[in-house]
Design a protein around this motif. Structure first.
Motif, PDB file in Angstrom:
ATOM      1  N   SER A  60      20.419  87.787 -29.004  1.00  0.00           N
ATOM      2  CA  SER A  60      19.663  88.809 -28.267  1.00  0.00           C
ATOM      3  C   SER A  60      19.143  88.296 -26.926  1.00  0.00           C
ATOM      4  N   LEU A  61      19.416  87.009 -26.604  1.00  0.00           N
ATOM      5  CA  LEU A  61      19.000  86.459 -25.315  1.00  0.00           C
ATOM      6  C   LEU A  61      19.751  87.151 -24.179  1.00  0.00           C
ATOM      7  N   PRO A  62      19.125  87.279 -23.010  1.00  0.00           N
ATOM      8  CA  PRO A  62      19.767  87.985 -21.889  1.00  0.00           C
ATOM      9  C   PRO A  62      21.141  87.443 -21.520  1.00  0.00           C
ATOM     10  N   ILE A  63      21.294  86.099 -21.505  1.00  0.00           N
ATOM     11  CA  ILE A  63      22.576  85.522 -21.103  1.00  0.00           C
ATOM     12  C   ILE A  63      23.680  85.879 -22.096  1.00  0.00           C
ATOM     13  N   VAL A  64      23.320  85.934 -23.382  1.00  0.00           N
ATOM     14  CA  VAL A  64      24.297  86.298 -24.410  1.00  0.00           C
ATOM     15  C   VAL A  64      24.538  87.805 -24.383  1.00  0.00           C
ATOM     16  N   THR A  65      23.491  88.564 -24.121  1.00  0.00           N
ATOM     17  CA  THR A  65      23.621  90.022 -24.032  1.00  0.00           C
ATOM     18  C   THR A  65      24.620  90.408 -22.959  1.00  0.00           C
ATOM     19  N   ILE A  66      24.670  89.596 -21.895  1.00  0.00           N
ATOM     20  CA  ILE A  66      25.626  89.849 -20.814  1.00  0.00           C
ATOM     21  C   ILE A  66      27.017  89.357 -21.204  1.00  0.00           C
ATOM     22  N   MET A  67      27.078  88.183 -21.851  1.00  0.00           N
ATOM     23  CA  MET A  67      28.357  87.559 -22.180  1.00  0.00           C
ATOM     24  C   MET A  67      29.121  88.318 -23.259  1.00  0.00           C
ATOM     25  N   HIS A 129      33.284  97.852 -39.255  1.00  0.00           N
ATOM     26  CA  HIS A 129      32.391  96.718 -38.998  1.00  0.00           C
ATOM     27  C   HIS A 129      31.350  97.050 -37.930  1.00  0.00           C
ATOM     28  N   LEU A 130      31.805  97.678 -36.857  1.00  0.00           N
ATOM     29  CA  LEU A 130      30.899  98.017 -35.754  1.00  0.00           C
ATOM     30  C   LEU A 130      29.839  99.025 -36.185  1.00  0.00           C
ATOM     31  N   THR A 131      30.228  99.994 -36.999  1.00  0.00           N
ATOM     32  CA  THR A 131      29.279 101.032 -37.407  1.00  0.00           C
ATOM     33  C   THR A 131      28.231 100.509 -38.388  1.00  0.00           C
ATOM     34  N   HIS A 132      28.514  99.381 -39.058  1.00  0.00           N
ATOM     35  CA  HIS A 132      27.563  98.863 -40.035  1.00  0.00           C
ATOM     36  C   HIS A 132      26.771  97.668 -39.516  1.00  0.00           C
ATOM     37  N   PHE A 133      27.438  96.727 -38.851  1.00  0.00           N
ATOM     38  CA  PHE A 133      26.749  95.521 -38.396  1.00  0.00           C
ATOM     39  C   PHE A 133      26.268  95.633 -36.955  1.00  0.00           C
ATOM     40  N   TRP A 134      27.190  95.869 -36.043  1.00  0.00           N
ATOM     41  CA  TRP A 134      26.823  95.909 -34.626  1.00  0.00           C
ATOM     42  C   TRP A 134      25.807  97.017 -34.346  1.00  0.00           C
ATOM     43  N   ALA A 135      25.996  98.179 -34.965  1.00  0.00           N
ATOM     44  CA  ALA A 135      25.102  99.316 -34.732  1.00  0.00           C
ATOM     45  C   ALA A 135      23.677  99.041 -35.221  1.00  0.00           C
ATOM     46  N   ASN A 136      23.553  98.195 -36.246  1.00  0.00           N
ATOM     47  CA  ASN A 136      22.231  97.896 -36.801  1.00  0.00           C
ATOM     48  C   ASN A 136      21.614  96.604 -36.257  1.00  0.00           C
ATOM     49  N   MET A 137      22.384  95.857 -35.471  1.00  0.00           N
ATOM     50  CA  MET A 137      21.890  94.584 -34.941  1.00  0.00           C
ATOM     51  C   MET A 137      21.861  94.596 -33.413  1.00  0.00           C
ATOM     52  N   GLN A 138      22.991  94.255 -32.775  1.00  0.00           N
ATOM     53  CA  GLN A 138      23.034  94.124 -31.319  1.00  0.00           C
ATOM     54  C   GLN A 138      22.685  95.420 -30.597  1.00  0.00           C
ATOM     55  N   LEU A 139      23.145  96.543 -31.134  1.00  0.00           N
ATOM     56  CA  LEU A 139      22.847  97.821 -30.490  1.00  0.00           C
ATOM     57  C   LEU A 139      21.348  98.099 -30.507  1.00  0.00           C
ATOM     58  N   GLN A 140      20.694  97.765 -31.607  1.00  0.00           N
ATOM     59  CA  GLN A 140      19.246  97.979 -31.704  1.00  0.00           C
ATOM     60  C   GLN A 140      18.504  97.079 -30.719  1.00  0.00           C
ATOM     61  N   ASP A 141      18.988  95.834 -30.542  1.00  0.00           N
ATOM     62  CA  ASP A 141      18.391  94.940 -29.558  1.00  0.00           C
ATOM     63  C   ASP A 141      18.540  95.515 -28.151  1.00  0.00           C
ATOM     64  N   PHE A 142      19.721  96.061 -27.881  1.00  0.00           N
ATOM     65  CA  PHE A 142      19.984  96.634 -26.560  1.00  0.00           C
ATOM     66  C   PHE A 142      19.094  97.838 -26.290  1.00  0.00           C
ATOM     67  N   LEU A 143      18.840  98.627 -27.345  1.00  0.00           N
ATOM     68  CA  LEU A 143      18.014  99.833 -27.188  1.00  0.00           C
ATOM     69  C   LEU A 143      16.522  99.529 -27.250  1.00  0.00           C
ATOM     70  N   GLY A 144      16.175  98.275 -27.566  1.00  0.00           N
ATOM     71  CA  GLY A 144      14.774  97.894 -27.668  1.00  0.00           C
ATOM     72  C   GLY A 144      14.132  98.348 -28.957  1.00  0.00           C
ATOM     73  N   ALA A 145      14.956  98.678 -29.941  1.00  0.00           N
ATOM     74  CA  ALA A 145      14.443  99.129 -31.236  1.00  0.00           C
ATOM     75  C   ALA A 145      14.429  97.956 -32.220  1.00  0.00           C
ATOM     76  N   GLU A 146      13.799  98.179 -33.374  1.00  0.00           N
ATOM     77  CA  GLU A 146      13.733  97.131 -34.383  1.00  0.00           C
ATOM     78  C   GLU A 146      15.045  97.082 -35.154  1.00  0.00           C
TER      79      GLU A 146
END
Length: 230
Positions: A60-67, A129-146
């Motif tokens: 969730s770090l900015p540099i990784v969020t970009i990479m 995979h994206l609808t279960h893991f990415w949507a509940n992890m990285q996407l939530q970080d990007f949206l600023g949600a828990e």
């Protein structure tokens, strides 16, 4: 004729470079996920200070969020372009039946003859995979949600045997895809010769096996952790 030749080489070059993004993406992804297995042996599985939790925080770090989106974009280009190239090859050979007949006499490996089918399998389960893991992890970080607890998400998902089986099929398809794609990538960009060709094939098998085996261990560990709580 020359233009057609260079056009074909250009298509393969784009596919090779985007394939490199796929290998980097998978390497980063499996490293973070494998931390959950290490946590199981150190008694930190489910702990907020576990390696897997820290790895998810790192993601969730900015540099990784970009990479990560850049790597993912290369991944998407590889998939979409691979489908397009395969379809063009089918058309150039006069349709599916002629395409299949021509491939039967090829000396290439089974994986090279079925890269399109393997790509479809990878793409299909990737959507799940994206609808279960990415949507509940990285996407939530990007949206600023828990985001969902990563350990809980891992157990809830892989705790179901049919999901585990589906993922193992996915991992096997990735293995076949990578074993051919690895050496083919180097051959396309001109980093292969008579001496290194066989070596690159062996290296490709080793790299693909390590990545896929690590993914399977992560999935099995999630399954057994979930069963232990029942």
């Amino acid at each position: 004729m020359a233009n057609a030749f260079h056009y074909s080489i250009g298509r393969k070059f784009i596919q090779a470079v985007s394939g490199a993004f796929l290998i980097i993406f998978l390497g980063l992804h499996v490293t973070i996920n494998f931390f959950s297995v290490i946590d199981s042996f150190t008694g930190k599985f489910g702990a907020p200070d576990g390696l897997f939790a820290k790895g998810c925080d790192f993601m969730s770090l900015p540099i990784v969020t970009i990479m990560v989106p850049v790597l993912a974009l290369g991944f998407i280009i590889h998939i979409v372009y691979g489908i397009w190239i395969s379809w063009k090859n089918v058309q150039a050979r006069g349709g599916l039946k002629r395409y299949e007949a021509g491939r039967k006499g090829s000396a290439d490996s089974w994986a090279s003859q079925n890269m399109f089918v393997l790509g479809i399998i990878v793409l299909g389960i990737l959507f799940i995979h994206l609808t279960h893991f990415w949507a509940n992890m990285q996407l939530q970080d990007f949206l600023g949600a828990e985001r969902v607890d990563p350990y809980l998400l891992l157990m809830n998902y892989f705790g179901r045997w049919w999901i585990l089986l589906l993922y193992i099929i996915w991992f096997v398809a990735i293995w076949f895809h990578l074993t051919h794609g690895f050496w083919s990538m180097f051959q396309t960009v001109g980093w292969s010769n008579g001496v290194w060709f066989k070596r690159l094939k062996v290296i490709g098998i080793v790299v693909a096996t390590l990545i896929v085996l690590a993914f399977i261990i992560v999935a099995l560990n999630g399954f057994f952790q979930a069963q232990a709580l029942m």
